[in-house]
Structure formats: C-alpha cells, structure tokens
Design an enzyme around this catalytic site. Structure first.
Site, PDB file in Angstrom:
ATOM      1  N   SER A   1       0.846  -1.189   0.000  1.00 46.75           N
ATOM      2  CA  SER A   1       0.000   0.000   0.000  1.00 46.75           C
ATOM      3  C   SER A   1       0.892   1.253   0.000  1.00 46.75           C
ATOM      4  CB  SER A   1      -0.949  -0.031   1.200  1.00 46.75           C
ATOM      5  OG  SER A   1      -1.968   0.919   1.054  1.00 46.75           O
TER       6      SER A   1
ATOM      7  N   ASP B   1      -9.761  -3.563  -5.393  1.00 46.74           N
ATOM      8  CA  ASP B   1      -9.156  -2.828  -4.284  1.00 46.74           C
ATOM      9  C   ASP B   1      -9.775  -1.433  -4.194  1.00 46.74           C
ATOM     10  OD1 ASP B   1      -7.522  -1.605  -2.413  1.00 46.74           O
ATOM     11  OD2 ASP B   1      -5.672  -2.430  -3.219  1.00 46.74           O
TER      12      ASP B   1
ATOM     13  N   HIS C   1      -8.075  -4.939  -0.965  1.00 43.04           N
ATOM     14  CA  HIS C   1      -6.787  -4.394  -0.569  1.00 43.04           C
ATOM     15  C   HIS C   1      -5.936  -5.423   0.166  1.00 43.04           C
ATOM     16  CE1 HIS C   1      -4.152  -0.999  -0.177  1.00 43.04           C
ATOM     17  NE2 HIS C   1      -4.137  -1.055   1.139  1.00 43.04           N
TER      18      HIS C   1
END
Length: 679
Positions: free
Chosen positions: A531, A616, A651
């Site tokens: 991320s 995501d 995610h």
C-alpha cells in the site's frame, strides 16, 4: 506465456500548473472493471507471472507447507467475556474461515459459521460480530467483492435464522440501541467511498425509512462510531489527518440528539471517553504534539472546564487510555516501544507495567467491563507468538490466559535486536531485527520491511508470515522510518506532506548502515512493503536501483500525483494532509519529486514483483497495472518485472486464511528464489 505482455500505448497529456506529464497507459483505467481489453491484459500478466515462477522453479509450495506445518489442526481463540456471555471462534486447517461460538450458563452454541456463508462467493469477508445488548441478536458486516462496502446482516441467535440484510454500503461497524430493536450505522459515499453519513435502522423497517442522524459535508473528513466506556453514549467522530470533531448521542434517551463535544479546529485532534461522572479527553491543543489527558464533568464539555489529568511529555506519546472504576490505563509510546501505565484516579499515582524484553509490543485487549478488577493485554515480540495476560488492578498479580500456538516453534532458536542508525540528516532511526542464532550475519540475505505513512507503527511483534525466510537463514529487519508514529507525533510529521522524502531516505540509510555493520550480504538485499509501503518500494528503487536485488511491492500506491489530482478516485480528498493537495503548486511539485510512476527512467532496476486486486478500494488496480509495463519498458537490467493481479479480492488480497497464505508463499518464494540464484 513466455514473454511479458506489452499493452498498447495511447498518449494522454495531463497538465497542471503549466506542467505537462505524459501518461501512455492512462487508458488502463476502467472504473466499472468491464473493459475486455483491459481484463485480457491483466490476465496475460498473470499468465506471464505464472510462467516465470514455473520456469524459474520458484518453490512457493515449500513455503506454503511450512505455514501449514506450523498451524495446529484446530485452534480456539481467547474467550471474550461480555456481560454473562463468552464469545470466541475456532478454525481448522481444513477451513478457510472461522466458526464463532458463545458460552452461556456453561452451554456452548455455534452462532456463525463463516465457511457456510462464503460457500457461493469468490470473495467473502465479515467486518466483526456485534451482539445486541440483550444478546438475542447478532449483527455483522458482509463484503462480497473486496471493496469494503459492507451490507449489514442481522441474525436471531436462538432461532439460528437470518432476520434481515441491509445493503447499505457501510463501513461494517454498528452500535445497537439500548432496547436491541435497532442499530446505528455509517454509510459511504457511492463515488468517493468516504464514510460520511450516520443512520439509524429500526429492525423490520424498510431501509428507505432509515433515519439520517448526521451528514458530513466536508469531503476531507471521514466518520467513525464507537460505544463509550459506560455504554451510555454513541460517539461519532469526524476526522482528517490534522483535525477532528466528536459528537455524542445519549443511547438511554428516546430522542436521537447529537451533541457536539467541541467544534473542529485547525490542527487540533482530540479523543474522548467516559465514566459515569466524567469525560476524559486526549488532546494535542496548544501544540502539545504528544497529547495530554484532561478531565471534565459530563455536562461541562466546554474547553474552559477541562482540567489537566496527565501532562504533555515531549519524549512520550500518549496513544490511548482506558477507564476503570478506580484506575485508568495509559498506552504510551516511548523510544519507539509501547508502555502501559496504571494511574490511580484519586491520587494520580502512576505505576509502570514492567516487561523484561528489549523489543516487544503490547496492546490492551478484551476489556469490556468498566467495573472489572483486572485488565488484560496482548504481549508479543519478533520471536514470541501473541499471548493474552490478565493483571489485577489492585494486587498487580499477572497470569497468562491464552497463547497462540505455533507448532515446531522454539523462540530460543532466534536472536532479536533493536538498533538505531544515524540517517543522512543525523536523526537516529530505530531498526528491529530477528535471525536464527549462529548464522553468518555478513553473508546472510537481508529482507527489510517498511511502511512509514499515516502515523502507523510496524510493531516488532511476532510475524509468522516471515518466519519461513528467517528459518531459511534470512535476516528480517523492520525499519521504523519517519512517517510512522514510532517516536511520537513529530516522527509522523517529519515523514508526511513536504517532508515525505525523509521516509524514503530513512529506509535506504537503514539498509546501507546495516550492511556497513556487516549485517546482511550486499549482493543479497531485498525489500518489501504494501500500500503506502508499496509507494516506499517504488521510491527507493528509483533513488537506488542497484541497492536491492529484489522487491515485493504489494497493492502499491505508485501513481501519487495523478490519483491525488482526481477527487473522483475513492478516498482522495480525505488524504490531502497526508500527501498534499496538487491544486497547490508547491505541494504538486513536491509530490512530483517522489511519485514512483512519474520518476521511472532508464535505470538498472532490480527484480520486482507487484501484487494487486481488481476490486481494491484503497489503491485502485490501475495504478499497479500502469506501473508494471512502464517500469518493464525502462528497466535496463533485464531483471523480471512481474504483476500478480487478483481478479477478485480487495486491498488485503484474497479472502480466506489459507488463500491468503498461498499468496504470501508466492511473494516469499519470489524472494527466496532470487537469494539462491547467482548468489
């Protein structure tokens, strides 16, 4: 598929502040995720990655077996007591998901089997379980595509029957009313996915009749709800990076009236909780960056009535607090490590809860009762799996209640260290290390992990998912770089907005200093992050392409400038104070200095594995989908640049414990294979 795919190029010129950027892969964005050409390209990337893994004999199956051999065939979680009920879960090696139970009057009852709920779904995740106040009903959030847009399901526990589902695009958190005949929940904006509305739903009513309690109008703020310590109030918080505002609603009143505790102010953050007579307020007002704790009467919330209870300390960050009848527990972070301090509410006498380890993590956990005589916490270190302890508030006696079982794990086999290195600007940056005793440190492969954003701390806790490499002879290092909150609030401020470059320099300097101390083989250095940690990975290989042999960049936020310039992309405006607002010229050009996608050039890049998910909601799939072909096109080293795209999932990747471990096995297998090859 032997050769990597090269998607077509369509010129797209993006202009802001008279600055032109050309993006040849902008066309890979499809918000509906239905464009067949794009889906085919992503499928080809997966086929090429699969071929590369097979051709290079990446033994991810060996790592997956390591995981399965370390997990007990049957696991039972800690029994969490709420009133006269105990809630817990179990899992087995045969099941992807957990089964949830409760015990009441010595009778055990299965209340939710997530395996059955997930049977007809490619992706399935629940947010959490929320028993009603009378314990007859169970609420939980349901996500079936990975976008974290939860429907809310209500189950009658006694009848074992789903009563209703609320398809409301919530954040998955609910607060029951006192009668247990309705609940409060939050809805997300359908376009931006920012949580901005508080509703009340009466059981049995049509969702169209749900009552809007509050709507946040500023798209830089996001909402969250919680239940106060006394269970008297619903607490609603509207927050962004530098400021927030809290409202409270009396759950014992027949009328739903939100009261504002203190109006939002620029650069003021505060957090409240209650006892039957008082509110306690954790606040950074008057530039007290590490927060001070205040106290006021329930009916006197004006700032003029706040009385200092625990003063600000420039060397110790107050992260949180928990109230009991006679005591208060502070969660402190000092010199990068957590501390628990017990404070007598009458005398203000403080008692430090002591631990013998040098590097560890502790978290308050499962403390549901305000009038309890004890408090409980989770303890873990890089070599010690999590255990839950209970400590008597009055006698200080401590006992272990539960431990996570990892088969074949002997913590005496490992060495852990906590070092500080001097970064290029003279600042000392902590690093946590774990490795097997007896290895040749100078010749051992080094894997360094980092994040460095949002004030998040990568704790030196037990990380089972990295243990296969540690047992293989790797040194695993966590770089506690600026942008996290490891050394207090200022540590965070030094790694965001116009100081973001510190995050990347710290990570690189940690690697170089470890190598200079003969910790790690210079020819076998790897890095990993996800991320915002994926942004970190993209930045460091642009800055130092030859320092690392291989990189795993998970769900990476790599197209910073384009994303932050587009308010239609989910969660963008909420993060202006983290990265910057491109509408402001100075902030635009600072972001352009480090945005990984914008700084790719012809360089000898290392081997790179990028992972992502089509659905995501945090980092949109098209960022890594564009990043990979551009990086591949510009790399002069001939090293592989691979993309593994989950065609379903969010995610956190695929749902299900075993599916998640398989993904991790591939990522670690990629690194392990490179460490052996040509070494």
């Amino acid at each position: 598929m032997k050769n990597p795919p090269f998607p077509k190029k369509i010129k797209k010129t993006l202009t802001l502040h008279n600055d032109k950027r050309v993006d040849w892969y902008h066309w890979l964005r499809d918000d509906k995720r239905q464009n067949k050409e794009i889906l085919n390209y992503l499928s080809d990337e997966n086929k090429y990655s699969d071929y590369w893994f097979k051709h290079n004999k990446v033994n991810s199956e060996k790592i997956y077996r390591y995981f399965k051999n370390g997990l007990p065939k049957f696991e039972e979680s800690f029994k969490n007591r709420i009133d006269d009920y105990q809630y817990f879960s179990t899992t087995t090696l045969k099941n992807e998901y957990r089964k949830y139970y409760r015990i009441h009057k010595k009778k055990k009852k299965l209340i939710l089997d997530v395996n059955k709920l997930a049977e007809n779904h490619d992706f399935y995740n629940i947010s959490s379980l929320f028993p009603s106040r009378d314990h007859n009903l169970l609420a939980y959030g349901e996500d079936v595509n990975g976008r974290r847009e939860y429907s809310i399901a209500i189950k009658d526990i006694n009848k074992n029957k789903i009563l209703e589902k609320n398809s409301c695009s919530s954040n998955g958190i609910i607060i029951w009313n006192k009668k247990s005949d309705g609940y409060f929940y939050l809805r997300k904006d359908q376009k931006t996915l920012i949580t901005n509305s508080l509703y009340f739903h009466k059981l049995g009513d049509d969702i169209k009749k749900d009552k809007l309690i509050y709507k946040e109008k500023d798209n830089q703020f996001s909402l969250n709800i919680s239940l106060s310590r006394s269970k008297k109030f619903l607490l609603l918080q509207a927050s962004k990076t530098e400021s927030n505002e809290t409202w409270y609603l009396d759950l014992e009143s027949k009328v739903f009236t939100l009261k504002c505790f203190l109006k939002r102010k620029t650069k003021h953050l505060y957090y409240i909780d209650d006892t039957p007579k008082n509110f306690f307020i954790l606040s950074n007002k008057q530039k007290q960056k590490n927060f001070a704790l205040y106290k006021t009467d329930l009916n006197k919330t004006s700032e003029l009535n706040w009385k200092i209870f625990v003063s600000h300390n420039k060397d110790a960050l107050i992260e949180d607090f928990l109230c009991f009848e006679d005591f208060l527990i502070l969660e402190i972070r000092k010199k990068g490590l957590p501390q628990l301090i017990q404070v007598d509410l009458k005398t203000k006498k403080r008692t430090l809860i002591k631990f013998s380890d040098k590097a560890f993590t502790i978290d308050l956990s499962n403390n549901n009762e305000y009038k309890a005589r004890h408090f409980s916490f989770v303890f873990s270190s890089l070599k010690t799996p999590p255990s839950i302890f209970s400590q008597d508030l009055y006698t200080k006696k401590r006992k272990k209640l539960w431990s996570q079982k990892i088969l074949n794990h002997n913590e005496n086999k490992y060495e852990t260290k906590r070092l500080s290195i001097k970064a290029r600007d003279g600042v000392l940056v902590p690093i946590s290390l774990i490795y097997k005793k007896g290895i040749d440190l100078k010749n051992a492969p080094l894997l360094q992990y980092g994040y460095g954003s949002y004030g998040s701390v990568v704790e030196p806790s037990f990380k089972f998912t990295f243990m296969p490499l540690v047992d293989e002879g790797f040194i695993f290092a966590i770089a506690h770089i600026r942008g996290g909150q490891d050394l207090g609030r200022d540590w965070y401020d030094q790694g965001r907005m116009m100081k973001k470059m510190n995050t990347f320099f710290d990570f690189i300097d940690c690697t170089k200093k470890l190598l200079s101390k003969n910790i790690g083989n210079k020819q076998n250095v790897f890095a990993m992050g996800g991320s915002a940690g994926g942004l970190l990975m993209g930045a460091i290989i642009n800055l130092e392409p030859k320092l690392y042999k291989g990189i795993v960049s998970a769900v990476p936020f790599v197209d910073v400038l384009t994303t932050m310039s587009d308010e239609s992309i989910p969660l963008t405006t909420f993060e202006y104070k983290e990265w910057g607002n491109p509408k402001k010229k100075k902030e635009y050009f600072y972001m352009k200095k480090y945005s990984p996608y914008d700084n790719i050039s012809f360089k000898p890049y290392p081997s790179v594995l990028v992972t992502s998910s089509l659905y995501d909601s945090q980092v949109q799939y098209f960022e890594p989908a564009k990043y990979v072909p551009k990086l591949r096109e510009h790399s002069t080293s001939g090293n592989p640049v691979l993309l593994k795209m989950n065609m379903i999932g969010g995610h956190a990747g695929k749902s299900g414990r075993l599916a998640s471990l398989k993904e991790m096995s591939e990522e670690l297998g990629f690194i392990s294979n490179l460490s052996i090859k040509d070494s």
